[in-house]
Design an enzyme around this catalytic site. Sequence first.
Site, PDB file in Angstrom:
ATOM      1  N   GLY A  13       0.898  -1.253  -0.200  1.00 33.70           N
ATOM      2  CA  GLY A  13       0.054  -0.107   0.029  1.00 33.70           C
ATOM      3  C   GLY A  13       0.693   1.234  -0.066  1.00 33.70           C
ATOM      4  N   GLY A  16       2.946   1.492   3.142  1.00 34.97           N
ATOM      5  CA  GLY A  16       3.718  -0.011   3.173  1.00 34.97           C
ATOM      6  C   GLY A  16       4.970   0.288   2.257  1.00 34.97           C
ATOM      7  CE1 TYR A 136      -8.443   3.235   9.936  1.00 33.54           C
ATOM      8  CE2 TYR A 136      -8.301   5.563  10.354  1.00 33.54           C
ATOM      9  CZ  TYR A 136      -7.573   4.582   9.926  1.00 33.54           C
ATOM     10  OH  TYR A 136      -6.252   4.603   9.690  1.00 33.54           O
ATOM     11  CE  LYS A 140      -5.783   0.709  11.482  1.00 37.87           C
ATOM     12  NZ  LYS A 140      -4.735  -0.102  11.270  1.00 37.87           N
ATOM     13  CG  ASN A 165      -4.527  13.954   8.420  1.00 35.95           C
ATOM     14  OD1 ASN A 165      -4.183  14.027   9.749  1.00 35.95           O
ATOM     15  ND2 ASN A 165      -5.476  13.789   7.731  1.00 35.95           N
ATOM     16  CG  HIS A 179      -6.986  10.751   3.481  1.00 35.37           C
ATOM     17  ND1 HIS A 179      -6.451   9.474   3.160  1.00 35.37           N
ATOM     18  CD2 HIS A 179      -7.773  10.611   4.488  1.00 35.37           C
ATOM     19  CE1 HIS A 179      -6.831   8.586   3.920  1.00 35.37           C
ATOM     20  NE2 HIS A 179      -7.628   9.131   4.811  1.00 35.37           N
ATOM     21  NE  ARG A 209      -8.412  17.430   9.287  1.00 36.71           N
ATOM     22  CZ  ARG A 209      -9.389  17.848  10.066  1.00 36.71           C
ATOM     23  NH1 ARG A 209      -9.016  18.780  11.042  1.00 36.71           N
ATOM     24  NH2 ARG A 209     -10.593  17.448  10.087  1.00 36.71           N
ATOM     25  CG  ASP A 269     -15.004  22.458   8.127  1.00 36.33           C
ATOM     26  OD1 ASP A 269     -14.611  22.464   7.068  1.00 36.33           O
ATOM     27  OD2 ASP A 269     -15.580  23.372   8.740  1.00 36.33           O
TER      28      ASP A 269
END
Length: 307
Positions: A13, A16, A136, A140, A165, A179, A209, A269
């Site tokens: 990924g 990854g 999610y 986790k 992020n 994203h 962010r 948002d």
Amino acid sequence: MRFGKTCVTGGAGFLGRHVVGRLESGGCTEVIVPRSSRHDLRDRSAVDSLFAATRPDLVIHLAARVGGIGANRRQPGTFFHDNLIMGLNVLEAARRFGVPKTVVVGTICSYPMLTPVPFREDDLWNGYPEPTNAPYGIAKKALLVMLDAYRREFGLKGIYLMPVNLYGPFDNFDPEDSHVIPALIRKCVEARRAGASSITCWGTGAATREFLYVEDCAEAIVRAAAAYEGDLPMNIGSGLEIAVRDLALMVARLCRFEGELLWDSTRPDGQPRRCLDTSRAKEALGWVASTSLEEGLRRTIDWYESS
């Protein structure tokens, strides 16, 4: 530290492949990258088969079902189930097959919606996550509890990392579930090529962010796998906060899009602010992010436009 046989779930990924590349360049004896077509991590028997056949010395659990706000809103049950069951199966297999060390990579979506900025690891349990990301994030975070419980009862050796992020080459640019950074890059590049006068961005642009270039994150994960033995979770980030509106302006400039940025306030948002306290990583690993946001965006845009 030279690594022995290492299994990287999710190794094909976005994050990854950067972790695998860093392991290989660092002289890892063997890197195992299971593929879902053969080893579906949601299937306990498939995970058992993987561990029995490979007997890894180190497991880095990156595999996850991820997506942007839209994907989280459309599939909350799938995001909860798949992320939780994959982690359960991997940690149980690590216990039963006696894996010497396991690295679990979580998410900052696990933090409470109104966590004081900068987010400190001690604040992780002080409230409920932002509702869009909660299934999610909680799935986790449950793996942190499982890792701690298995450490105390069974002596399982493992660590838990929480990256902010991420963005960079090989990111997901699909408009349906990407994203914010890849979504903005794609919109700006396509608008410039089409000669469009404007693009529409989600939300108000007021949310903030923090972003980390993916290669910096890979370096931190590999360094933590080698050097961190603590039982406390660890933030992995740049420690720099930016408003989404300012980010969009930066992306548009770097993409050479000169049109107007419109904002659709009917779209969510998400969490109001995100920025991490990264002092634990600095103290424990001697690690700080080395790629500036502007430089990372340039590299990402160049990769996207040439791919």
